[in-house]
Enzyme design. Structure first.
Site, PDB file in Angstrom:
ATOM      1  N   ASP A  17      57.812 -10.010  16.561  1.00  0.00           N
ATOM      2  CA  ASP A  17      58.477 -11.122  16.875  1.00  0.00           C
ATOM      3  C   ASP A  17      60.084 -10.867  16.571  1.00  0.00           C
ATOM      4  O   ASP A  17      60.153 -10.004  15.290  1.00  0.00           O
ATOM      5  CB  ASP A  17      58.046 -12.190  16.149  1.00  0.00           C
ATOM      6  CG  ASP A  17      56.741 -12.721  16.748  1.00  0.00           C
ATOM      7  OD1 ASP A  17      56.960 -13.182  18.349  1.00  0.00           O
ATOM      8  OD2 ASP A  17      55.710 -12.941  16.171  1.00  0.00           O
ATOM      9  N   GLU A  57      49.901 -21.338  24.523  1.00  0.00           N
ATOM     10  CA  GLU A  57      49.422 -20.311  23.322  1.00  0.00           C
ATOM     11  C   GLU A  57      50.021 -21.062  22.085  1.00  0.00           C
ATOM     12  O   GLU A  57      51.324 -21.237  21.972  1.00  0.00           O
ATOM     13  CB  GLU A  57      50.371 -19.120  23.614  1.00  0.00           C
ATOM     14  CG  GLU A  57      50.154 -18.115  24.573  1.00  0.00           C
ATOM     15  CD  GLU A  57      51.011 -16.890  24.403  1.00  0.00           C
ATOM     16  OE1 GLU A  57      51.656 -16.591  23.475  1.00  0.00           O
ATOM     17  OE2 GLU A  57      51.145 -16.221  25.363  1.00  0.00           O
TER      18      GLU A  57
END
Lengths: 265, 413
Positions: free
Chosen positions: A59, A48
């Protein structure tokens, strides 16, 4: 190789697939390419490539730090395609993980076309859902790219069915309610979520968020088709910021531990 | 023209550009759906509406007055009416929104609230509402803002809220929103996010507007009662845009009433230091809504600048994007210097020290006075929302005007 093929190979070997994440341009563009190649060599089945973004709401601090460093280093959307091309050149299926606005800004159709021509396999979109991502769905279909949407422990059964119906490649199940980052314990929410997703689709289901070591990978591998690891890779590079060679060496150890885990599971 | 969002939260017509929506992580969709249903049910429940009205009246000091600012009007050359939201409990219009959302939180059975804040006004309002309703409260505030609004941090602490400075990104309002969203993803089962402006994912733009629309509903009726007519124009400052949409909503169907929003022009819109999102931004997705965003070529959010922390945001509520594009409202930038001049002028002519945010609206009204008078005649009236008071901004004012440095300080005005 396609993402589907990578999952099939792993399944044939009686194990879960290992999916590794790093942001493009961290610590710099060439450094991120070397790091991702190292991850492939040491056992990641799918890579990824993160597209760094100024407002990464899903995040935690580790990936935020890396993304900010990449942006301060001047990484551009077009550089992400360069990284994809280099990583896909190893033969490992390579998907991009991105927040939505950079895609919209680049032009959804143009993004899909450039991702496909760089050899990218698809896109993971953490901050849009299929009901608001139809423009991407159309572009991905036109360019035969995988569409990886997320399902969460809070998703209703109806939304899981709607989401998995729009996925191609695999389904991304978030193991916890929270943001990315290493956690000590594996969540007990992952199992029921994977089971609910599987009732709606034959696609592989991979679990991400909070998996950082072989034992956790082994645990997830017993319930899912794939294990997604991000912050642990980023953390390894951050911990060796002053010595890139040592960083790569340490990075090559982590997939071995995780890959051991996905085989044990 | 319809000014309501559709079921998916989009403003605008189906065949044109649509603004708003809900571009959010799946993990939060269930909570947003739950909120949407709870809000609609609450607004249809006469008891909820009556409770909200009673709290606003008895606790927050509403309705705020509509005041004819005669000495300011002489300077401006038009009649200026001020909607005195600066007199509200906690000093700004924000109390309306938080009391509405906190009342809804109680109704939904949640026990904790989180909020983001820029200037600290929404944080103080949230901490106040949390104290009033007995809810736990955590406020995220950019580290830059905790320094320039230290007084409001102290107020929040005194009210029992936990204030968490946010160092990530540009360490201002947008980063505080990011951090609040991160908290919410992990706490959504027992926590409500008291969003501070009419932006973000559906239903926040519509819900916050409806909790704030008393500003315009009251002002419209007061204008009729006190002056026998509607104003010729209404004006408000626009950051995220809650006070502006709260004022505008009552007047959108009055075709003869011109609608003006004033954005933070910072050092000037020809520089890269401003927060004039509609004027200089482009369509994008930020914090869950499609709207105008200050962004670079790659869609990375650009840091905004304004002397006023409450306007220092690189996005804007999606309904404002729609009102701008449809032409129903006009949005103009006002620089830091113009706003501070207006702040001084209002202080000297009326004895009212406005928040710097609200001073943008006053400055804007002064700027459009001639234009409005030319179009509407010598009796032209501009109704300005004075959205907050300036106590919190005294540090900035001291620096800007060098207050207290000499005995006979002359403020530019």
């Amino acid at each position: 190789m396609s993402v589907a093929r990578a999952f099939e190979t792993a399944r044939a070997e009686g194990r879960a697939a290992l999916i590794g994440y790093l942001p493009a341009g961290f610590p710099d563009i060439d450094g991120s390419i070397s790091a991702m190649r190292t991850m492939v060599e040491s056992g990641c089945d799918v890579i990824e490539v993160g597209l760094p973004y100024t407002d990464p709401v899903m995040d935690g601090p580790t990936i935020q730090t890396a993304a900010q460093q990449a942006l301060e280093g001047g990484v551009r959307t077009r550089d992400v395609f360069r990284v994809v091309e280099a990583v896909a050149g190893t033969g490992a299926p390579t998907v991009v993980m991105t927040y939505w606005n950079p895609v919209e800004r680049y032009g959804v159709e143009r993004f899909a076309a450039d991702l496909a021509s760089a050899g990218g396999a698809g896109l993971i979109t953490p901050d849009i859902t299929p009901d608001f991502g139809q423009e991407w769905v159309a572009a991905a279909d036109a360019h035969d790219l995988d569409k990886i949407f997320l399902v969460a422990p809070s998703s209703t059964d109806e939304r899981i069915a709607m989401t998995t119906a729009e996925c191609r490649g695999f389904v991304y199940a978030t193991a916890v309610m929270g943001v990315t980052g290493a956690r000590k314990a594996t969540s007990d929410l992952a199992g029921p979520l994977v089971a609910r997703a599987r009732r709606t689709t034959d696609l592989p289901v991979a679990v991400g968020l909070g998996v950082s070591n072989g034992d956790q990978a082994a645990e997830i591998a017993t319930i899912a088709d794939g294990v997604i690891v991000g912050s642990a890779f980023v953390r390894t590079l951050l911990d060796h910021a002053s010595d890139p060679a040592a960083g790569l060496a340490a990075l090559s150890e982590l997939p071995r531990d995780l890959a051991g885990g996905v085989r044990r599971g | 023209m319809s000014f309501e969002a559709d079921g998916a939260g989009f403003f605008g017509s189906a065949d044109g550009q649509r603004w708003g929506g809900r571009f959010m992580p799946e993990a939060l969709v269930a909570a947003l759906d739950e909120l949407d249903v709870a809000w609609r049910e609450a607004m249809a429940d006469p008891r909820f509406v009556a409770d909200f009205d009673a709290i606003l009246r008895e606790y927050a000091g509403l309705p705020s007055s509509l005041y004819y600012a005669e000495r300011l009007s002489e300077k401006a050359g038009v009649r200026i009416l001020l909607k005195r939201e600066d007199l509200n409990h906690t000093g700004a219009h924000k109390i309306r929104n938080v009391l509405g959302q906190a009342l809804l939180t109680k109704r939904m059975g949640k026990t904790r609230v989180i909020a983001e804040t820029g200037a600290g006004q929404h944080g103080v309002a949230s901490a106040t509402a949390a104290a009033y309703f007995g809810l736990d409260c955590t406020v995220y505030m950019g580290a830059v803002d905790t320094r320039r609004q230290a007084l409001n941090v102290a107020r929040m602490n005194l009210l029992g809220a936990k204030v968490i400075p946010v160092d990530s990104g540009s360490a201002t309002l947008k980063d505080a929103i990011n951090e609040a969203l991160r908290d919410w993803v992990a706490s959504v089962d027992h926590t409500a996010y008291l969003f501070g402006t009419a932006a973000g994912p559906h239903p926040f733009p519509s819900m916050v507007r409806d909790f704030c629309r008393g500003i315009g509903d009251e002002a419209r009726q007061q204008s009729l009662d006190q002056f026998g007519r509607l104003p010729d124009a209404v004006a408000a400052c626009v950051g995220g845009g809650s006070n502006a949409i709260g004022l505008f909503t009552a007047f959108l169907d009055d075709a003869d009433v011109d609608v003006y929003g004033f954005e933070a022009g910072g050092d000037g819109v020809d520089t890269d230091r401003h927060a004039a999102t509609i004027h200089a931004g482009e369509s994008g997705v930020l914090h869950g809504a499609r709207t105008y965003v200050l962004q670079d070529e790659d869609g990375q959010t650009v840091e905004s600048h304004s002397i006023s922390a409450g306007l220092d945001y690189p996005g804007v509520g999606p309904q404002h994007a729609h009102l701008a594009q449809s032409g129903r409202a006009k949005y103009l930038p006002v620089t830091d210097a113009e706003a501070m001049d207006a702040l001084a002028l209002l202080s000297r002519t009326e004895g009212i020290i406005p928040a710097i945010e609200s001073a943008h609206a006053v400055a804007g009204a002064l700027r459009i006075a001639d234009e409005v008078k030319a179009a509407k005649g010598p009796d032209a009236t501009i109704l300005v929302n004075l959205s907050g008071r300036g106590d919190k901004d005294m540090e900035t004012a001291i620096d800007w005007f060098h207050l207290g440095e000499t005995d006979d300080q002359e403020v530019r005005a």
